[in-house]
Scaffold this active site. Structure first.
Site, short mmCIF file in Angstrom:
data_model
loop_
_atom_site.label_atom_id
_atom_site.label_comp_id
_atom_site.label_asym_id
_atom_site.label_seq_id
_atom_site.Cartn_x
_atom_site.Cartn_y
_atom_site.Cartn_z
N GLU A 104 -0.64 4.82 -0.46
CA GLU A 104 -1.46 6.03 -0.70
C GLU A 104 -0.63 7.26 -0.39
O GLU A 104 0.19 7.27 0.53
CB GLU A 104 -2.72 5.97 0.17
CG GLU A 104 -3.73 4.99 -0.39
CD GLU A 104 -4.95 4.81 0.48
OE1 GLU A 104 -5.25 5.69 1.31
OE2 GLU A 104 -5.59 3.75 0.34
N LYS A 161 -2.06 1.62 -24.99
CA LYS A 161 -2.53 1.61 -26.38
C LYS A 161 -1.31 1.78 -27.29
O LYS A 161 -0.41 0.94 -27.26
CB LYS A 161 -3.59 2.70 -26.56
CG LYS A 161 -4.85 2.46 -25.70
CD LYS A 161 -5.94 3.46 -26.04
CE LYS A 161 -7.23 3.13 -25.32
NZ LYS A 161 -7.35 3.79 -24.01
N ARG A 165 -1.38 -1.89 -18.75
CA ARG A 165 -2.71 -1.29 -18.65
C ARG A 165 -2.71 -0.26 -17.52
O ARG A 165 -2.45 -0.61 -16.36
CB ARG A 165 -3.67 -2.43 -18.30
CG ARG A 165 -5.11 -2.23 -18.53
CD ARG A 165 -5.75 -3.58 -18.80
NE ARG A 165 -5.51 -3.91 -20.17
CZ ARG A 165 -6.18 -3.36 -21.20
NH1 ARG A 165 -7.14 -2.51 -20.98
NH2 ARG A 165 -5.88 -3.69 -22.43
N ASP A 195 -6.98 14.56 -23.95
CA ASP A 195 -6.90 13.13 -23.64
C ASP A 195 -6.23 12.46 -24.84
O ASP A 195 -6.85 12.29 -25.89
CB ASP A 195 -8.33 12.61 -23.43
CG ASP A 195 -8.38 11.11 -23.20
OD1 ASP A 195 -7.35 10.43 -23.42
OD2 ASP A 195 -9.46 10.61 -22.82
N TYR A 216 0.85 -1.19 0.00
CA TYR A 216 0.00 0.00 0.00
C TYR A 216 0.88 1.23 0.00
O TYR A 216 1.89 1.28 0.71
CB TYR A 216 -0.91 0.02 1.25
CG TYR A 216 -2.35 -0.21 0.88
CD1 TYR A 216 -2.99 0.65 -0.01
CD2 TYR A 216 -3.07 -1.29 1.40
CE1 TYR A 216 -4.31 0.43 -0.38
CE2 TYR A 216 -4.38 -1.51 1.03
CZ TYR A 216 -5.00 -0.64 0.14
OH TYR A 216 -6.30 -0.85 -0.23
N THR A 263 -3.73 6.85 -21.51
CA THR A 263 -3.52 5.50 -21.02
C THR A 263 -2.08 5.13 -21.41
O THR A 263 -1.46 5.82 -22.22
CB THR A 263 -4.47 4.48 -21.68
OG1 THR A 263 -4.41 4.66 -23.09
CG2 THR A 263 -5.89 4.66 -21.20
N1 DSN Z 1 -11.79 1.34 -24.54
C1 DSN Z 1 -11.00 2.35 -25.17
C2 DSN Z 1 -11.04 2.25 -26.65
O1 DSN Z 1 -11.22 1.15 -27.12
O2 DSN Z 1 -10.87 3.24 -27.34
C3 DSN Z 1 -11.38 3.69 -24.73
O3 DSN Z 1 -11.75 3.66 -23.40
#
Ligand code: DSN
Length: 487
Positions: free
Chosen positions: A77, A284, A290, A252, A75, A281
């Site tokens: 925090e 991607k 993730r 974003d 933990y 994120t």
């Molecule tokens: N799930 C993501 C996507 O596929 O674009 C966005 O949250």
């Protein structure tokens, strides 16, 4: 296979990674063999399908192995050097390194590596903007240092102000994300929201129309970024629009962070120098574990740094460690080669569709994704997605602007090139992918439902799925996933 593009994906340490995974699976097997089995099968499935989901990728074995450690048990925090738990010295090392790599990679003054996902990153960003723009001046006006010092009546007044602000983002059907003010999402409930779209004729963002809407609505927060818009955005222009009404400009970049990291998007197309807050994120096009990340200017950094306890639960330290490894990989020169190949391959995929008369939203792409309008095949997105899956092609259905079939059945299929580019697919391979997709869709018809043509059921001409699977296998065999890794 292009060596530069796949570098880091395991070939250079395949034997060691194989040993590590075999040992790990034996340990898992001794407790719950069905999980070991599902893990083996998942690798098999990923190796044997054409993964074209625009938001997915294949992280390197180094990134994957980093997640399987005892950092999961800790933990922590709080933030680096300021924790609500004892014995966080090693987590501090991990979080500080992840943030340092992110700052260096993106040229950002500040980075926050704790968000567990992109949605969490956006929630941290929204609350950091509200804390900076509304809570802090509200407290100063009331002559208080901390919200806990306020009377119940004063706190209620400030809480109402926090809950009474305006946000404008891109609409879901034109390619924006749920978290950019879509009413069913919390972002559409915590803010008064309005959405901007794209030009109905061209499918492109019309900056003059956005500016007019912003002038009229005067949002506190203007959000740019997308998950299904196949074009680049001029972030310098969007910042000018935000500045006109004193809005905080947030981007974003979850989908295209890899193209920013790899310097495919530079100048006006790089959000970092133009936005007050940037979220992403890490899994991607950035090809990490993730998770999420927030970058911010000095002005917003102190509030973002309070993401936990403001919005987040305890940080996932094992994932922050993997973020540090992935960001270190993205700082290598070969990541730029990879990012450029992602964009070139998307171009080739789009050209492959256009020359076969398939309808594309905006007529093409200049980023990593392509949005196919499957009404040109007389299908819904749901039918097309299922027929492609039957043929070994993994995609996701997606709404197109003003979608006649709504968000469930949809009229589009979204394709992305980040994952197969990691495997080493090149421009010719993506042209062949377009050919196979078109072959499936041309051989698929809607089936009858109880009240006319079904939006979900379909039939495919005999032999299509087998023929396409065999052709896909040739491409996959020529570009193996995790080459040399054996379980
Ligand atoms: N799930 C993501 C996507 O596929 O674009 C966005 O949250």
């Amino acid at each position: 296979m292009t060596a530069d593009v796949t570098a880091g994906q395991g070939a250079e340490y395949a034997d060691t990674a194989s040993e590590a995974y075999r040992a790990a699976l034996r340990v898992i097997e001794s407790v719950e063999p069905r999980i070991a089995e599902a893990t083996r099968k998942e690798l098999d499935d990923q190796r044997n399908s054409l993964k074209l989901i625009a938001s997915e990728n294949y992280a390197s074995p180094a990134v994957l192995l980093t997640m399987g450690t005892w950092f999961s048990d800790k933990y922590a925090e709080g933030t680096v050097g300021h924790r609500f738990y004892a014995a966080c010295q090693n987590v501090d090392t991990v979080e500080a390194l992840a943030a340092e790599h992110a700052r260096e990679l993106f040229g950002a003054p500040y980075a926050y590596a704790q968000p567990h996902s992109g949605i969490d990153a956006n929630l941290v960003a929204y609350w950091a903007i509200l804390a900076t723009r509304i809570e802090a001046p509200g407290l100063a006006e009331l002559g208080a240092k901390h919200i806990n010092d306020l009377s119940e009546a004063d706190w209620e007044g400030l809480r109402n102000k926090l809950g009474n602000q305006r946000l404008m983002g891109m609409s879901l059907d034109t390619g924006g994300h749920l978290t950019h003010g879509f009413r069913p999402n919390i972002s559409g409930k915590m803010f008064h929201q309005r959405q901007y779209g794209t030009n109905p004729e061209t499918g492109f963002i019309d900056y003059d129309a956005v500016a007019a809407q912003v002038r009229e609505f005067k949002p506190l927060v203007l959000v740019a970024g997308y998950s299904a818009y196949p074009r680049r955005v001029n972030f310098a222009k969007m910042r000018e629009i935000a500045d006109e009404v004193g809005a905080t400009f947030m981007v974003d970049m979850a989908h295209f962070a890899g193209l920013v990291a790899g310097k495919v998007f530079t100048g006006d197309e790089d959000p970092v120098p133009h936005a007050h807050v940037v979220t992403t994120t890490t899994h991607k096009s950035l090809r990490g574990p993730r998770g999420g990340l927030v970058l911010a200017t000095e002005e917003y950094a102190p509030a973002v740094d309070k993401g936990c306890p403001m919005v987040l639960g305890g940080p996932l330290s094992h994932v922050m460690a993997a973020k540090a490894v992935a960001l270190a990989e993205a700082r290598r020169p070969e990541f730029r080669t990879y990012a450029q190949a992602v964009a070139d391959n998307a171009q080739s995929l789009a050209d492959g569709f256009v020359k076969r008369d398939a309808g594309l939203v905006t007529g093409g792409t200049d980023n990593h994704l392509v949005l196919l309008d499957v009404t040109s095949f007389g299908l819904t997105g749901r039918q097309a997605e299922s027929a492609l899956l039957d043929s070994g092609i993994v995609t996701n259905r997606n709404a197109i602007p003003a979608d006649p079939n709504g968000a469930w059945y949809t009229s589009g299929i979204r394709f992305g090139t980040p994952a197969l580019t990691t495997r080493g697919f090149g421009a010719d391979d993506f042209d062949r992918v377009a050919e196979l997709v078109v072959e499936v869709l041309q051989n698929t018809q809607p089936a009858a439902g109880p009240n006319g043509p079904s939006k979900a059921k379909y039939t495919m001409a005999d032999g299509t799925a087998d023929r396409v699977r065999a052709a896909a296998a040739e491409l996959l065999d020529a570009n193996p996933l995790y080459p040399g890794l054996t379980l």
